[in-house]
Enzyme design. Structure first.
Site, PDB file in Angstrom:
ATOM      1  CE  LYS A   1      -4.509  -1.410   1.702  1.00 17.98           C
ATOM      2  NZ  LYS A   1      -4.358  -2.852   2.031  1.00 17.98           N
TER       3      LYS A   1
ATOM      4  CD  GLU B   1     -11.162   5.416   1.138  1.00 20.11           C
ATOM      5  OE1 GLU B   1     -10.909   6.566   0.721  1.00 20.11           O
ATOM      6  OE2 GLU B   1     -10.686   4.392   0.630  1.00 20.11           O
TER       7      GLU B   1
ATOM      8  CB  SER C   1      -0.066  -8.102  -1.071  1.00 23.53           C
ATOM      9  OG  SER C   1      -0.878  -8.928  -0.254  1.00 23.53           O
TER      10      SER C   1
HETATM   11  C1  LIG Z   1      -5.109  -3.890   1.538  1.00 26.68           C
HETATM   12  C2  LIG Z   1      -4.373  -5.145   1.265  1.00 26.68           C
HETATM   13  C3  LIG Z   1      -4.712  -6.008   0.203  1.00 26.68           C
HETATM   14  C4  LIG Z   1      -5.912  -5.792  -0.664  1.00 26.68           C
HETATM   15  O1  LIG Z   1      -5.895  -4.659  -1.463  1.00 26.68           O
HETATM   16  P1  LIG Z   1      -5.660  -4.698  -3.034  1.00 26.68           P
HETATM   17  O2  LIG Z   1      -5.985  -3.323  -3.459  1.00 26.68           O
HETATM   18  O3  LIG Z   1      -6.590  -5.729  -3.614  1.00 26.68           O
HETATM   19  O4  LIG Z   1      -4.245  -5.056  -3.262  1.00 26.68           O
HETATM   20  C5  LIG Z   1      -3.924  -7.122  -0.031  1.00 26.68           C
HETATM   21  N1  LIG Z   1      -2.872  -7.402   0.756  1.00 26.68           N
HETATM   22  C6  LIG Z   1      -2.514  -6.618   1.794  1.00 26.68           C
HETATM   23  C7  LIG Z   1      -1.339  -7.011   2.612  1.00 26.68           C
HETATM   24  C8  LIG Z   1      -3.246  -5.462   2.084  1.00 26.68           C
HETATM   25  O5  LIG Z   1      -2.886  -4.684   3.122  1.00 26.68           O
END
Ligand SMILES: *Cc1c(COP(=O)(O)O)cnc(C)c1O
Length: 393
Positions: free
Chosen positions: A85, A107, A373
């Site tokens: 993010k 938000e 992610s």
């Molecule tokens: C917020 C988040 C997501 C989901 O958001 P996307 O916009 O679909 O990438 C995925 N993995 C993590 C670690 C997150 O914090």
């Protein structure tokens, strides 16, 4: 109709007239500022020295041995603040600063995007207001404290259920009220044009790096897998591989307790065309078009819509989307922790869980890249408390 605002039949700008001028200003500024060498150089320096990029592409040997295929992990969990993010929040905050805005707004539901935005605002010396449903501020007290420590002002919204939906409405209202001085930082590849494209472009560094890292290792990717909430980490890694049709691309949504139950967030699997948050996309809705409540063990995947580019990529058959359950996700989280010493976020664990389904079906040894992610530190309580079905009380 502004053709640039669409991905096939999805996307667009389904917003009131008052929001249109702000979107137009953003689109013009984005095209001018973000493409300049000066902006790119400043952003790249921050991504390198502050976020810690490039994130490694790690050949997970014990996991590969387990599955009988070569698994590579793109380590977004190693970024500053622990997830992908920050790539987007930092880039949007820098754009805001270059546009002469003094304050950023965001938000947040679970608080992860709020923390990323508050971090970027602190770094760049911008004021920051984070709108959060009152109910969420209680559930996510630690993230509220983090944001405050970072100097952000957390605005609790008590309307309705006091969750993300009401917080989003309040944030948009606040943005429109003081459009001259404020910039709205959106946290995923969603919302009205130009946001889905901006967020994709700012997250595309994940795919650009992964591609170069594969080339460096002399590895040809057969599969790319990422989890999909709004779709920003997924589109970030997918974007570099979409033109190469020999690469199979897979997005994984949250099946919660199962897609045959009411308790899931499998938008692309079970949804239908609709409008949400200013965009036309696939939406989880009842037969009257009312948006349905969503359920997942993972707060980050708990969204009844999806970025319009994913709806399009599914429509044209370029990307396949599947859903895995809470149980499958927790098993995958345990497996990666034990075999590799990496505790992934529960969102990312959905992508990892798909390996269980994919690997046994493959005829020849394959190279599979999974986007990790984020890291799992934020999820320890959820995992400790996890007993099938009990988190929906
Ligand atoms: C917020 C988040 C997501 C989901 O958001 P996307 O916009 O679909 O990438 C995925 N993995 C993590 C670690 C997150 O914090």
């Amino acid at each position: 109709m502004n053709a640039k605002a669409y991905f096939g039949k999805y996307g667009g700008q389904f917003v009131p007239e008052t929001v249109m001028s702000a979107l137009n200003e953003l689109e013009v500024a984005y095209e001018k500022i973000a493409s300049s060498d000066e902006f790119k150089a400043e952003l790249n320096e921050l991504l390198r020295d502050y976020v810690g990029r490039p994130s490694p592409l790690y050949h997970a040997k014990r996991l590969s041995e387990h599955y009988g295929h070569d698994i590579y992990l793109k380590r977004e969990d190693l970024n500053h603040t622990g997830a992908h993010k920050i790539n987007n929040a930092l880039a949007q905050a820098l754009l805001a600063k270059k546009m002469g805005k003094k304050k950023v707004l965001a938000e947040t539901g679970a608080g992860q995007h709020g923390v990323a935005t508050a971090t970027a605002a602190a770094l760049l010396g911008l004021e920051c207001d984070v709108y959060m449903g009152e109910c969420d501020t209680k559930r996510q007290a630690l993230n509220v404290y983090k944001m405050q420590l970072l100097g952000a002002n957390v605005v609790p919204i008590s309307d309705g259920l006091g969750t993300l939906k009401e917080a989003t409405t309040a944030a948009i209202q606040a943005w429109v009220n003081e459009i001259e001085t404020r910039f709205y930082v959106i946290g995923s590849a969603v919302g009205p044009h130009p946001y889905p494209k901006i967020v994709r472009d700012f997250q595309s560094i994940i795919g650009t790096e992964a591609k170069a890292q594969l080339d460096e290792k002399g590895v040809k990717a057969d599969y790319i897998i990422a989890c999909v909430g709004g779709g920003s980490n997924a589109i970030g890694i997918f974007s570099a591989f979409l033109d190469d049709l020999s690469v199979n691309i897979i997005g994984v949504e949250a099946a919660g307790l199962g897609i045959e139950t009411k308790y899931h967030a499998a938008t692309l699997t079970k949804g239908a065309d609709g409008i949400i948050h200013g965009m036309k996309t696939i939406v989880l809705q009842d037969e009257f078009g009312m948006i349905l409540p969503v359920h997942s063990i993972s707060a980050g995947l708990d969204y009844p819509g999806v970025g319009p580019e994913h709806a399009h990529l599914q429509d044209i058959g370029r990307v396949s989307y599947y859903a895995v359950s809470d149980d499958e996700c927790i098993n995958a989280l345990r497996l990666l922790s034990k075999l590799e010493g990496i505790i992934p976020a529960i969102e990312s664990s959905h992508a990892l869980a798909y390996l269980d389904k994919l690997c046994p079906t493959l005829q020849k040894r394959s190279n599979i890249v999974v986007n990790v992610s984020g890291r799992g530190d934020k999820d320890m309580h959820t995992i400790m408390d996890y007993k099938k079905g009990t988190i929906y009380g």
